[in-house]
Design a protein around this motif. Structure first.
Motif, mmCIF file in Angstrom:
data_model
loop_
_atom_site.group_PDB
_atom_site.id
_atom_site.type_symbol
_atom_site.label_atom_id
_atom_site.label_comp_id
_atom_site.label_asym_id
_atom_site.label_seq_id
_atom_site.Cartn_x
_atom_site.Cartn_y
_atom_site.Cartn_z
ATOM 1 N N ILE A 269 55.962 85.980 63.985
ATOM 2 C CA ILE A 269 55.020 86.283 65.050
ATOM 3 C C ILE A 269 53.683 85.604 64.786
ATOM 4 N N THR A 270 53.116 85.025 65.846
ATOM 5 C CA THR A 270 51.841 84.329 65.717
ATOM 6 C C THR A 270 51.031 84.475 66.995
ATOM 7 N N ASP A 271 49.720 84.311 66.844
ATOM 8 C CA ASP A 271 48.834 84.303 68.011
ATOM 9 C C ASP A 271 47.488 83.721 67.620
ATOM 10 N N GLY A 272 46.782 83.229 68.613
ATOM 11 C CA GLY A 272 45.448 82.689 68.398
ATOM 12 C C GLY A 272 44.395 83.769 68.469
ATOM 13 N N ASN A 273 43.150 83.378 68.188
ATOM 14 C CA ASN A 273 42.065 84.354 68.151
ATOM 15 C C ASN A 273 41.165 84.315 69.375
ATOM 16 N N ALA A 274 41.542 83.548 70.403
ATOM 17 C CA ALA A 274 40.698 83.447 71.596
ATOM 18 C C ALA A 274 41.559 83.460 72.857
ATOM 19 N N TYR A 275 41.158 84.282 73.826
ATOM 20 C CA TYR A 275 41.834 84.365 75.126
ATOM 21 C C TYR A 275 43.324 84.618 74.972
ATOM 22 N N SER A 276 43.689 85.508 74.072
ATOM 23 C CA SER A 276 45.094 85.758 73.829
ATOM 24 C C SER A 276 45.310 87.210 73.414
ATOM 25 N N PHE A 277 46.416 87.488 72.719
ATOM 26 C CA PHE A 277 46.836 88.861 72.451
ATOM 27 C C PHE A 277 47.011 89.107 70.953
ATOM 28 N N GLN A 278 46.092 88.569 70.155
ATOM 29 C CA GLN A 278 46.249 88.655 68.715
ATOM 30 C C GLN A 278 46.335 90.104 68.221
ATOM 31 N N ASP A 279 45.506 90.983 68.752
ATOM 32 C CA ASP A 279 45.533 92.380 68.302
ATOM 33 C C ASP A 279 46.879 93.038 68.601
ATOM 34 N N GLN A 280 47.486 92.664 69.717
ATOM 35 C CA GLN A 280 48.810 93.196 70.035
ATOM 36 C C GLN A 280 49.839 92.688 69.037
ATOM 37 N N GLY A 281 49.754 91.406 68.700
ATOM 38 C CA GLY A 281 50.671 90.836 67.729
ATOM 39 C C GLY A 281 50.528 91.476 66.361
ATOM 40 N N ILE A 282 49.287 91.736 65.959
ATOM 41 C CA ILE A 282 49.034 92.368 64.661
ATOM 42 C C ILE A 282 49.594 93.792 64.646
ATOM 43 N N ALA A 283 49.413 94.529 65.739
ATOM 44 C CA ALA A 283 49.962 95.887 65.823
ATOM 45 C C ALA A 283 51.484 95.861 65.718
ATOM 46 N N PHE A 284 52.098 94.891 66.359
ATOM 47 C CA PHE A 284 53.550 94.741 66.322
ATOM 48 C C PHE A 284 54.010 94.433 64.899
ATOM 49 N N SER A 285 53.336 93.489 64.266
ATOM 50 C CA SER A 285 53.679 93.089 62.904
ATOM 51 C C SER A 285 53.510 94.250 61.923
ATOM 52 N N ASN A 286 52.403 94.969 62.056
ATOM 53 C CA ASN A 286 52.140 96.095 61.149
ATOM 54 C C ASN A 286 53.206 97.187 61.278
ATOM 55 N N GLN A 287 53.634 97.437 62.505
ATOM 56 C CA GLN A 287 54.652 98.469 62.705
ATOM 57 C C GLN A 287 55.994 98.042 62.109
ATOM 58 N N LEU A 288 56.340 96.770 62.253
ATOM 59 C CA LEU A 288 57.576 96.286 61.645
ATOM 60 C C LEU A 288 57.524 96.424 60.123
ATOM 61 N N LYS A 289 56.375 96.100 59.541
ATOM 62 C CA LYS A 289 56.225 96.235 58.086
ATOM 63 C C LYS A 289 56.376 97.694 57.660
ATOM 64 N N THR A 290 55.788 98.605 58.433
ATOM 65 C CA THR A 290 55.902 100.029 58.137
ATOM 66 C C THR A 290 57.359 100.479 58.156
ATOM 67 N N LEU A 291 58.139 99.882 59.069
ATOM 68 C CA LEU A 291 59.544 100.233 59.211
ATOM 69 C C LEU A 291 60.435 99.508 58.210
ATOM 70 N N GLY A 292 59.845 98.580 57.462
ATOM 71 C CA GLY A 292 60.621 97.840 56.471
ATOM 72 C C GLY A 292 61.359 96.646 57.026
ATOM 73 N N VAL A 293 60.980 96.185 58.213
ATOM 74 C CA VAL A 293 61.598 95.011 58.817
ATOM 75 C C VAL A 293 60.886 93.751 58.319
ATOM 76 N N PRO A 294 61.613 92.735 57.856
ATOM 77 C CA PRO A 294 60.973 91.499 57.378
ATOM 78 C C PRO A 294 60.166 90.807 58.478
ATOM 79 N N VAL A 295 58.921 90.448 58.137
ATOM 80 C CA VAL A 295 58.033 89.800 59.094
ATOM 81 C C VAL A 295 57.363 88.598 58.437
ATOM 82 N N SER A 296 57.318 87.494 59.183
ATOM 83 C CA SER A 296 56.473 86.360 58.815
ATOM 84 C C SER A 296 55.432 86.230 59.914
ATOM 85 N N GLN A 297 54.180 86.083 59.551
ATOM 86 C CA GLN A 297 53.132 86.093 60.569
ATOM 87 C C GLN A 297 52.109 85.000 60.331
#
Length: 335
Positions: A269-297
């Motif tokens: 999962i990736t996203d830029g820091n301007a005019y995009s959805f980076q915070d949504q991507g980070i929330a998604f990534s963090n939840q996967l990590k909490t669940l133990g799902v492998p994530v590359s970001q």
């Protein structure tokens, strides 16, 4: 003569006022006028950003365009990118294009799909779908399932459909990952009436490029940029079918973070820091990590450089090159 001129000016002025009122009412009562403007912005010619790199691999990948898949909706076509010279079934990446749900086209990923098909020696299927507001949520999601059904019925010996990946950019990422979620969280898929067509083992991984994967954040985040406010309002109204989209239960339903389970596939999962959805991507990534799902970001939260929405397809820039290299390494890991 003067009276005639005054009368003419009044008539023209009256017509213009009526026209302005009509346009204002059209934009007020329907998302379609705004959606057509946004769609036009996404309709520019597809440009190759790394011509020398593209030319090196273009002749080594067979591209066949506009295959049809069975669908009760329109725009039911896909392009197939297949590495040449392979004599065994290859893994498949199904890619869903972006465009704010209202625009975009499968041809927009031509450069990316060609490069990845050759470098990863896999098939890339870039699909089209009927766009909003003519077709609304969850129809695009249903169409991904219709594509899967068609591919399975065709039994193409070149494609290994037991080793699938799903990915997308922008709105396409939300669609692709939500479909993967319906197939791995069975109670969720059943709740939104998406048929279970794939087992957990058949979905090897997902990829999200600048995707709005935690849509509920949009309802609580107010941008100071008027154009961005208008874009979000128009897109959400077009896709969900209601002007009061912030309180629509479908918004929470399509917000993926709260529905994730530990059965979700490994994700890049990736996203830029301007005019995009980076915070949504980070929330998604963090939840996967909490669940133990492998994530590359790959995020740019602390970067001083401006990395805009859909940055990943401009291969003239180092950020896009880095994203591609990481994507390729991720894909190879789960092939």
């Amino acid at each position: 003569m003067k009276k005639i001129l005054i009368k003419f000016i009044l008539i023209v002025g009256g017509v213009l006022v009526c026209l302005v009122i009509f346009v204002m009412l059209a934009f007020h009562f329907s998302p379609k006028p705004g959606a057509m403007i946004i769609r036009h912005l996404f309709s520019s010619e597809v440009k190759i950003t790394d011509e020398s790199g593209f030319e090196k691999v273009k002749s080594k990948v067979a591209l066949t365009k506009n295959h049809n898949y069975n669908s009760k909706f329109g725009s039911n076509t896909y392009d197939l990118y297949l590495p040449k010279g392979v004599n065994h079934p290859v893994d498949v990446l199904i890619w869903v294009h972006g465009g704010g749900f209202v625009g975009g086209d499968k041809s927009g990923v031509k450069e990316f799909a060609t490069k990845l098909a050759f470098d990863a020696q896999m098939a890339v299927i870039a699909m089209n779908y009927k766009r909003a507001p003519e077709s609304q949520y969850p129809n695009q999601l249903i169409q991904v399932g219709e594509l899967i059904k068609t591919l399975k019925s065709q039994s193409d010996s070149r494609l290994n459909l037991s080793k699938l990946m799903f990915g997308g950019d922008s709105a396409g990422a939300q669609i692709a990952l939500q479909y993967a979620l319906t197939q791995t969280n069975l109670s969720y898929g059943k709740a939104i009436s998406i048929p279970h067509l794939l087992t957990k083992g058949e979905i090897k991984a997902t990829l999200s490029y600048c995707g709005p994967v935690d849509l509920q954040q949009v309802a609580h985040t107010k941008s100071e940029n008027k154009a961005m406010q208008y874009f979000v309002k128009t897109v959400a109204w077009s896709e969900l079918g209601t002007k009061k989209w912030e309180s629509d239960p479908k918004l929470q339903e399509a917000s993926l973070v709260q529905h994730l389970t530990n059965t979700f596939p490994p994700t890049y999962i990736t996203d830029g820091n301007a005019y995009s959805f980076q915070d949504q991507g980070i929330a998604f990534s963090n939840q996967l990590k909490t669940l133990g799902v492998p994530v590359s970001q790959l995020f740019f939260k602390t970067s001083k450089q401006t990395i805009t929405h859909e940055y990943q397809f401009d291969y003239a820039k180092k950020s896009a090159q880095r994203c591609y290299d990481e994507t390729l390494a991720f894909v190879r890991k789960y092939q």
